[in-house]
Design a protein around this motif. Sequence first.
Motif, PDB file in Angstrom:
ATOM      1  N   ARG A  46       5.927  15.297  -0.218  1.00  9.51           N
ATOM      2  CA  ARG A  46       7.628  15.006   0.002  1.00  9.51           C
ATOM      3  C   ARG A  46       8.498  15.847   0.295  1.00  9.51           C
ATOM      4  O   ARG A  46       9.480  15.944   0.639  1.00  9.51           O
ATOM      5  CB  ARG A  46       7.444  13.341  -0.267  1.00  9.51           C
ATOM      6  CG  ARG A  46       7.116  12.338   0.312  1.00  9.51           C
ATOM      7  CD  ARG A  46       7.402  11.078  -0.463  1.00  9.51           C
ATOM      8  NE  ARG A  46       6.835  10.844  -1.461  1.00  9.51           N
ATOM      9  CZ  ARG A  46       7.069  10.177  -2.776  1.00  9.51           C
ATOM     10  NH1 ARG A  46       8.584   9.699  -2.419  1.00  9.51           N
ATOM     11  NH2 ARG A  46       6.427  10.412  -3.592  1.00  9.51           N
ATOM     12  N   THR A  49       0.691  -1.356  -0.331  1.00  7.20           N
ATOM     13  CA  THR A  49       0.073  -0.273  -0.135  1.00  7.20           C
ATOM     14  C   THR A  49       0.676   1.224  -0.012  1.00  7.20           C
ATOM     15  O   THR A  49       1.931   1.702   0.905  1.00  7.20           O
ATOM     16  CB  THR A  49      -0.477   0.193   1.203  1.00  7.20           C
ATOM     17  OG1 THR A  49      -0.375  -0.084   1.784  1.00  7.20           O
ATOM     18  CG2 THR A  49      -2.416  -0.717   1.209  1.00  7.20           C
ATOM     19  N   ASN A  50       0.870   2.311  -1.323  1.00  4.57           N
ATOM     20  CA  ASN A  50       1.257   3.396  -0.914  1.00  4.57           C
ATOM     21  C   ASN A  50       1.319   4.179   0.100  1.00  4.57           C
ATOM     22  O   ASN A  50       0.213   4.971   0.063  1.00  4.57           O
ATOM     23  CB  ASN A  50       1.521   3.517  -2.615  1.00  4.57           C
ATOM     24  CG  ASN A  50       2.741   4.888  -3.164  1.00  4.57           C
ATOM     25  OD1 ASN A  50       3.374   4.932  -2.037  1.00  4.57           O
ATOM     26  ND2 ASN A  50       2.512   5.412  -4.024  1.00  4.57           N
ATOM     27  N   GLU A  51       1.664   4.077   0.820  1.00  2.67           N
ATOM     28  CA  GLU A  51       0.973   5.117   2.297  1.00  2.67           C
ATOM     29  C   GLU A  51       2.096   6.064   2.318  1.00  2.67           C
ATOM     30  O   GLU A  51       1.780   6.991   2.771  1.00  2.67           O
ATOM     31  CB  GLU A  51       1.108   4.568   3.662  1.00  2.67           C
ATOM     32  CG  GLU A  51      -0.556   3.767   4.078  1.00  2.67           C
ATOM     33  CD  GLU A  51       0.705   2.428   4.571  1.00  2.67           C
ATOM     34  OE1 GLU A  51      -0.321   1.798   4.902  1.00  2.67           O
ATOM     35  OE2 GLU A  51       1.498   1.810   4.712  1.00  2.67           O
ATOM     36  N   ALA A  52       2.836   6.756   1.164  1.00  4.92           N
ATOM     37  CA  ALA A  52       3.478   7.924   1.228  1.00  4.92           C
ATOM     38  C   ALA A  52       2.360   8.203   0.335  1.00  4.92           C
ATOM     39  O   ALA A  52       1.671   8.838   0.009  1.00  4.92           O
ATOM     40  CB  ALA A  52       4.477   8.305   0.016  1.00  4.92           C
ATOM     41  N   ALA A  53       3.150  10.086   0.937  1.00  6.42           N
ATOM     42  CA  ALA A  53       2.240  11.198   0.699  1.00  6.42           C
ATOM     43  C   ALA A  53       2.148  11.543  -0.921  1.00  6.42           C
ATOM     44  O   ALA A  53       3.385  10.968  -1.679  1.00  6.42           O
ATOM     45  CB  ALA A  53       2.733  12.407   1.138  1.00  6.42           C
TER      46      ALA A  53
END
Lengths: 257, 362
Positions: free
Chosen positions: B39, B30-34
Amino acid sequence: MLRSIFKSGINSISTHLLTSNNAVTQQVRTTFILRRKYPLELHKKNQKPRKLRGKHFNYVLVEDTNRTVKPDIEVVLKQFIHGVGKKGEIVKVRPNFAYNELLLTDKAAYATPENIEKYKLKEGEESQEEKYSSPYAQRTVNMLQNRVFAIVMNKEQPWVIEPWHVRASLRKCGYHILSDDAIELPQEKITGPDLQKQNKEFIVTVTINKMEKAKVRCRIHHWSTNPSDRLPYVYEHWLQDTEPLFPSEQKSNESSS
Amino acid sequence: MLRKLPSLFNNILSVNQVRQNARPLFISATNEAARKGTREKARKKKVKVEIKKVGFIPHNLRKKVRVTVNKHQDDSWKQIPQDDVYIQKYYQYRTFTVEDAIKCHQETHHPTMYNVPNAPILAEIEINMQGEKITRFVDNFHRMAPINYKFNHGEERTVLAFAKGQEYIDIAKKAGATLAGDGGLVKSIQNGDLSFNDFQFIVAHSNILHEIMPIRGLLKRRFPNPKNGTLGTDLEEMVQKFLNGITYSVKKDENQQNFANLTAQFGTLDMDVKHLEDNLASLLQDINKMRPKREGKFITRVYINSPPSSEKLKINPFVYVPEEQTFAKKKTSAKVAEEEDEDEATAAEDEEEVKEKKEAVN
């Protein structure tokens, strides 16, 4: 029909309401120089400019012209003014001072080329009104006469007070005398070291610009190189009363001043 | 028949079967990065802030706001005195010539006044330690300025001189070296009989250079080299320089990094005025050697003081040291004008070529 009456009625009332006495309307010169915080988006030639959004009405204050310091202005003096300048001199002063003290009281005029020409010193005039040598000479005289100066002489070595002793002592206090000729000592020689003469006052006449004369009160203080031989420290010695060194001379000086 | 297998077998399932039987959910990392832009913003915010080490401040002084006055005082807004009797506080600080300043001190120290005719004369020099960039400053330095007219500085200085040949050794001894010698001296140092740490300065004549080489490792920083002025041909001059020179150290002010202040004695009041002036000039010129390559003054003000008097007499140092430096300007191709010299034009052309090469590379 009612509508037309209504409209005209309102117009007539409104004209009466809106007219007022002609009050003196001052021009309000408040200028705030702003810049945009967020730059506008560019648009192509001959196209409608982009819509202004809320952020475009966000400004940053660059300068408040009420708060900036106004520059000094130049005025030509019409007469001699203490602490400012001589007659015919072009002086740069703060604008409020120039307006309230000089221009309104007609002691000076704005430094336009015509005014400078008009109030310039002519050849003969200079010799007439030369009561004061310089705008600051009177201030120097006042300051010299209000103070007491200590002339520090040695406690062991023999000495005779000379003009350069007075000049050096005054220089230590921040009073600069550029030549010994300006100093006139009392007629009688003062020799020492003589502890009887310690703290006794004598008067020295200082001539400023070969014109104004100031009577300077000087007190003799004996100082020893060796710290253990020195006289005890007297707190604010200039506030204490002392005897004159030459009683007869002093009396004549006091009576004249 | 397979169906009738006992339920046990059904329960003991292999891993593969578990996997096969379990309903496959699409589980990707799951791409939980912003968002990329968010970023980058966060990364920019994280820029390291240099933590300055502040010493211990007692709690009653911590909240107080310190009034910081620029130590580079500027009194150019004040008037210049026109009268022959004036009050210092209303005008620019009076500037004396070195001769007049020394005469003023001699007056106050005269036998009839303070009676200290041999008092030391100190030069208080204020320096602008700004470096080439605004945030960088000149490093603190400790130097020795050579002077022509010696005076008693009250320091004990020991000089060790190396030279090949008896005449040179005699010259060194005459000049005042504590110890002078040749190869024999080198051997005694190697043996350990003589410790070179006893001597502050080590001077050598260039003819003995290869004989001193063995002890180069021992001496390390103190090994004679021409840059320091410790290796040369004129032994007398070198020894005299280190015996009589003025040592001074320039340290930046703690609170104001671009300000440094040094006080150095350059003579005594009973010396000849011309000698004193010469000594002061040598001192100022030595300080000027540490000047950074930038516009503006390096030495800002110089006062001449002489204890026990508390008078500070300002002098003009720019008679002995240049006030402003001139640099060869950087020329760009756009600014090539007709009036320029050929040299500058060729330099510009070179720059153009370099630029073109860079563009070609890009």
